[in-house]
Design a protein around this motif. Structure first.
Motif, short mmCIF file in Angstrom:
data_model
loop_
_atom_site.label_atom_id
_atom_site.label_comp_id
_atom_site.label_asym_id
_atom_site.label_seq_id
_atom_site.Cartn_x
_atom_site.Cartn_y
_atom_site.Cartn_z
N ARG A 1 10.77 -14.70 79.06
CA ARG A 1 10.16 -15.54 80.11
C ARG A 1 10.71 -16.96 80.12
NH1 ARG A 1 6.02 -13.18 82.65
NH2 ARG A 1 4.87 -11.71 81.36
N PHE A 2 11.16 -17.45 78.98
CA PHE A 2 11.71 -18.81 78.92
C PHE A 2 12.88 -18.89 79.92
CE2 PHE A 2 13.37 -22.69 77.28
CZ PHE A 2 12.38 -23.28 76.50
N ASN A 3 12.92 -19.92 80.72
CA ASN A 3 13.92 -20.03 81.80
C ASN A 3 13.81 -18.86 82.76
OD1 ASN A 3 15.14 -22.47 80.90
ND2 ASN A 3 16.31 -21.35 79.37
N PRO B 1 8.13 -13.86 75.14
CA PRO B 1 8.08 -15.30 75.44
C PRO B 1 9.46 -15.95 75.60
CG PRO B 1 6.58 -14.76 73.66
CD PRO B 1 7.37 -13.52 73.92
N GLY B 2 10.37 -15.68 74.67
CA GLY B 2 11.68 -16.33 74.73
C GLY B 2 12.73 -15.43 74.09
N SER B 3 13.98 -15.88 74.13
CA SER B 3 15.08 -15.07 73.60
C SER B 3 14.94 -14.80 72.11
CB SER B 3 16.41 -15.77 73.87
OG SER B 3 16.61 -15.85 75.26
N PHE B 4 14.28 -15.72 71.41
CA PHE B 4 14.07 -15.53 69.97
C PHE B 4 13.28 -14.25 69.69
CE2 PHE B 4 12.03 -16.45 65.87
CZ PHE B 4 13.08 -16.99 65.15
N GLU B 5 12.41 -13.87 70.62
CA GLU B 5 11.56 -12.69 70.42
C GLU B 5 12.23 -11.39 70.89
OE1 GLU B 5 10.12 -15.66 71.67
OE2 GLU B 5 9.35 -16.03 69.66
N LEU B 6 13.42 -11.49 71.47
CA LEU B 6 14.07 -10.26 71.97
C LEU B 6 14.34 -9.24 70.86
CD1 LEU B 6 16.62 -11.84 74.50
CD2 LEU B 6 14.63 -10.44 75.10
N GLY C 1 18.09 -12.77 78.64
CA GLY C 1 17.56 -14.09 78.30
C GLY C 1 18.51 -15.15 78.83
N ALA C 2 18.06 -16.39 78.75
CA ALA C 2 18.90 -17.53 79.15
C ALA C 2 18.65 -18.66 78.16
CB ALA C 2 18.57 -17.98 80.57
N VAL C 3 19.67 -18.99 77.40
CA VAL C 3 19.55 -20.08 76.43
C VAL C 3 20.44 -21.22 76.94
CG1 VAL C 3 19.72 -20.74 74.02
CG2 VAL C 3 19.15 -18.38 74.61
N ILE C 4 19.77 -22.34 77.25
CA ILE C 4 20.46 -23.45 77.92
C ILE C 4 20.47 -24.67 77.01
CG2 ILE C 4 20.46 -24.92 79.98
CD1 ILE C 4 19.08 -22.59 81.46
N ARG C 5 21.65 -25.14 76.73
CA ARG C 5 21.82 -26.21 75.72
C ARG C 5 21.02 -27.47 76.08
NH1 ARG C 5 25.56 -26.91 71.74
NH2 ARG C 5 26.89 -25.25 72.53
N ASP D 1 18.25 -27.91 77.30
CA ASP D 1 16.79 -27.85 77.20
C ASP D 1 16.24 -28.33 75.86
OD1 ASP D 1 16.62 -26.94 79.70
OD2 ASP D 1 15.96 -24.91 79.22
N THR D 2 16.95 -28.09 74.78
CA THR D 2 16.32 -28.32 73.49
C THR D 2 17.34 -28.44 72.37
OG1 THR D 2 14.91 -27.30 71.82
CG2 THR D 2 16.07 -25.81 73.25
N PRO D 3 17.00 -29.21 71.32
CA PRO D 3 17.92 -29.30 70.19
C PRO D 3 18.00 -27.99 69.41
CG PRO D 3 16.05 -30.83 69.96
CD PRO D 3 15.87 -30.11 71.24
N1 INI Z 1 14.12 -19.53 74.58
C1 INI Z 1 15.02 -19.12 75.48
O1 INI Z 1 15.02 -17.94 75.86
N2 INI Z 1 15.96 -19.97 75.96
C2 INI Z 1 16.01 -21.28 75.56
O2 INI Z 1 16.89 -22.05 76.06
C3 INI Z 1 15.07 -21.73 74.61
N3 INI Z 1 15.11 -23.08 74.17
O3 INI Z 1 16.08 -23.77 74.50
O4 INI Z 1 14.24 -23.55 73.46
C4 INI Z 1 14.11 -20.82 74.12
N4 INI Z 1 13.18 -21.22 73.24
C5 INI Z 1 11.99 -20.45 72.93
C6 INI Z 1 12.24 -19.43 71.85
O5 INI Z 1 13.02 -18.37 72.33
C7 INI Z 1 10.92 -18.84 71.33
O6 INI Z 1 10.25 -18.19 72.37
C8 INI Z 1 9.97 -19.88 70.72
O7 INI Z 1 10.64 -20.70 69.78
C9 INI Z 1 8.77 -19.18 70.02
O8 INI Z 1 9.21 -18.36 68.95
#
Ligand code: INI
Length: 161
Positions: free
Chosen positions: A22-24, A59-64, A84-88, A90-92
């Motif tokens: 869902r992130f992005n 929730p995010g790519s980390f959970e894939l 997923g989409a991880v975009i530089r 957005d976050t450190p």
């Molecule tokens: N998740 C993404 O899918 N893309 C992002 O760019 C990203 N950034 O940049 O933070 C991101 N973060 C959330 C992460 O995947 C987890 O959902 C979160 O940390 C909870 O475990």
């Protein structure tokens, strides 16, 4: 000598799980739409009542990886696609997220022998991500093609051995 390769229209035996972050979601929803369009145009039932397709949101790519692992171990799917989409910008912790997502997804695929397509865009900006998710081309379509090819290839290999 045998030449073995996957086909793209060999879809009747396939059950595919698509795991989407869902992130992005501005980007990942477009990737999913491209993915479903490709699957449907190659004969897979993508209707709401489909027995060939499940779409699972995380929730995010980390959970894939953890969800891909659960699905792969269920042995209910011949192929999985992760989007997923991880975009530089957005976050450190961009590097941590993409590193864990890519290593995790590769490990699931290797450990379970279920192909898991790596459909996580890694870009510097949202603009670049959108260009790859439909403004110029839609890589969701490409990931779906790769899933069809791998599903067919694994079937061919199972039959041969
Ligand atoms: N998740 C993404 O899918 N893309 C992002 O760019 C990203 N950034 O940049 O933070 C991101 N973060 C959330 C992460 O995947 C987890 O959902 C979160 O940390 C909870 O475990």
């Amino acid at each position: 000598m045998a030449t073995i390769e996957g086909r793209f229209t060999d879809t009747t035996h396939l059950r595919i799980g698509v795991v989407v972050a869902r992130f992005n979601d501005l980007v990942t929803t477009k990737l999913l739409n491209g993915c479903l369009d490709c699957l449907s145009r190659h004969g897979l039932d993508t209707s709401e009542s489909s027995k060939q397709l499940d779409v699972i949101w995380v929730p995010g790519s980390f959970e894939l990886p953890i969800v891909a692992q659960k699905l792969a171990k269920s042995r209910s799917y011949q192929v999985l696609i992760t989007l997923g989409a991880v975009i530089r910008g957005d976050t450190p912790h961009f590097d941590v997220v993409i590193s864990e997502a890519s290593k995790g997804i590769a490990a699931v695929s290797r450990d379970t022998a279920v192909p898991v397509i790596f459909g996580v865009l890694t870009t510097d900006t949202m603009q670049q991500a959108l260009e790859r998710a439909g403004i110029k081309s839609n890589l969701g379509w490409t990931y779906a093609l790769q899933a069809l090819e791998m599903g067919s290839l694994m079937k061919a290999l199972n039959t041969k051995n």
